[in-house]
Design a protein around this motif. Structure first.
Motif, mmCIF file in Angstrom:
data_model
loop_
_atom_site.group_PDB
_atom_site.id
_atom_site.type_symbol
_atom_site.label_atom_id
_atom_site.label_comp_id
_atom_site.label_asym_id
_atom_site.label_seq_id
_atom_site.Cartn_x
_atom_site.Cartn_y
_atom_site.Cartn_z
ATOM 1 N N TYR A 167 -14.165 51.166 24.262
ATOM 2 C CA TYR A 167 -14.041 51.532 22.834
ATOM 3 C C TYR A 167 -13.286 49.932 22.034
ATOM 4 C CZ TYR A 167 -12.159 53.145 18.469
ATOM 5 O OH TYR A 167 -11.607 53.491 17.098
ATOM 6 N N GLY A 168 -12.485 49.248 22.968
ATOM 7 C CA GLY A 168 -11.787 48.304 22.581
ATOM 8 C C GLY A 168 -12.976 47.116 22.367
ATOM 9 N N THR A 169 -13.999 46.732 23.103
ATOM 10 C CA THR A 169 -14.903 46.075 22.989
ATOM 11 C C THR A 169 -15.689 46.042 21.572
ATOM 12 O OG1 THR A 169 -15.096 45.709 25.059
ATOM 13 C CG2 THR A 169 -17.025 44.959 23.838
ATOM 14 N N VAL A 170 -16.092 47.362 21.400
ATOM 15 C CA VAL A 170 -16.777 47.649 19.946
ATOM 16 C C VAL A 170 -15.827 47.433 19.002
ATOM 17 C CG1 VAL A 170 -17.855 49.440 18.820
ATOM 18 C CG2 VAL A 170 -18.143 49.342 21.195
ATOM 19 N N HIS A 171 -14.604 47.704 18.917
ATOM 20 C CA HIS A 171 -13.693 47.658 18.030
ATOM 21 C C HIS A 171 -13.236 46.165 17.677
ATOM 22 C CE1 HIS A 171 -9.667 47.076 16.019
ATOM 23 N NE2 HIS A 171 -10.116 48.222 15.491
ATOM 24 N N ARG A 172 -13.224 45.191 18.553
ATOM 25 C CA ARG A 172 -13.070 43.842 18.529
ATOM 26 C C ARG A 172 -14.175 43.220 17.969
ATOM 27 N NH1 ARG A 172 -11.078 44.409 23.815
ATOM 28 N NH2 ARG A 172 -13.298 43.264 24.589
ATOM 29 N N TYR A 173 -15.688 43.710 18.321
ATOM 30 C CA TYR A 173 -16.818 43.173 17.585
ATOM 31 C C TYR A 173 -16.647 43.362 16.539
ATOM 32 C CZ TYR A 173 -21.699 42.023 16.885
ATOM 33 O OH TYR A 173 -22.795 41.380 16.585
#
Length: 223
Positions: free
Chosen positions: A47-53
């Motif tokens: 989830y964190g990767t999607v949020h950062r992107y």
């Protein structure tokens, strides 16, 4: 941009464009995009990767409902954000207070299951704006559980912690905890830049997690 972002970036862009086309220019939440990657594209990503992107693209960041003084022409996100204004938010709070006091008058039996279903319905009716940031806020509160849904996190935060199956006393305690946490979350949301602060706290929490740190390391930094 890290390898994980490079791998999922084009798919996220396509998902955002497709969603905007079929939803009158509105954009999905970070959670909706994350679930789409998992369910429709079989892409395993945090989830964190999607949020950062998505956070790196202001016009494509539905997870941050920051009010703008004037909408930008063509900025569908800004327009969508402004529709969820303070007066509407207060109406939701008033309705939830009424539900807590007299659930039967609203067709509920007073259980955690029906209370949760009702809250989920309200959130859906607000195009998922009402509870934006709630799961992240609960994760920081609990100190773990980024992969859990908010109803599960609420039950973990109820007196005595996770109990399954719910007994009548623990069910009642879970309902009480749900309303208490919603009230505190709404208080936090209504502060200046409240939602932004919630996501910043969540991002700070993410950085303390070993699995998050590992994912952000570039291949040439390993070994």
């Amino acid at each position: 941009m890290g390898p994980a972002k490079e791998r999922v970036g084009p798919t996220i862009d396509a998902t955002l464009d497709e969603y905007a086309t079929t939803h009158a220019g509105q954009l999905p939440t970070v959670r909706e995009v994350w679930e789409t990657l998992l369910d429709d594209h079989d892409i395993t990503v945090s989830y964190g990767t999607v949020h950062r992107y998505m956070s790196s693209h202001p016009l494509k960041n539905p997870g941050t409902l920051i009010n703008h003084a004037e909408p930008t022409t063509g900025n569908h996100l800004a327009s969508a954000q402004q529709t969820f204004h303070a007066a509407v938010f207060k109406q939701y709070r008033a309705l939830l207070t009424a539900i807590r006091r007299e659930p039967a008058r609203h067709g509920l039996d007073g259980t955690f299951a029906t209370a949760t279903a009702f809250v989920l319905g309200l959130d859906a009716g607000s195009n998922w704006h009402m509870l934006a940031g709630f799961q992240e806020w609960l994760v920081v509160r609990h100190g773990t559980g980024h992969n859990l849904t908010w109803p599960i996190l609420v039950r973990h935060l109820a007196p005595g912690g996770w109990v399954h199956p719910l007994t009548q006393p623990t069910d009642t305690a879970a309902v009480t905890t749900l309303h208490q946490l919603l009230s505190e979350f709404f208080d936090a949301r209504e502060q200046p830049d409240g939602l932004g602060r919630i996501f910043k706290s969540y991002q700070s929490w993410l950085r303390t997690q070993a699995w998050y740190q590992f994912e952000t390391v570039e291949p040439d930094q390993i070994g």
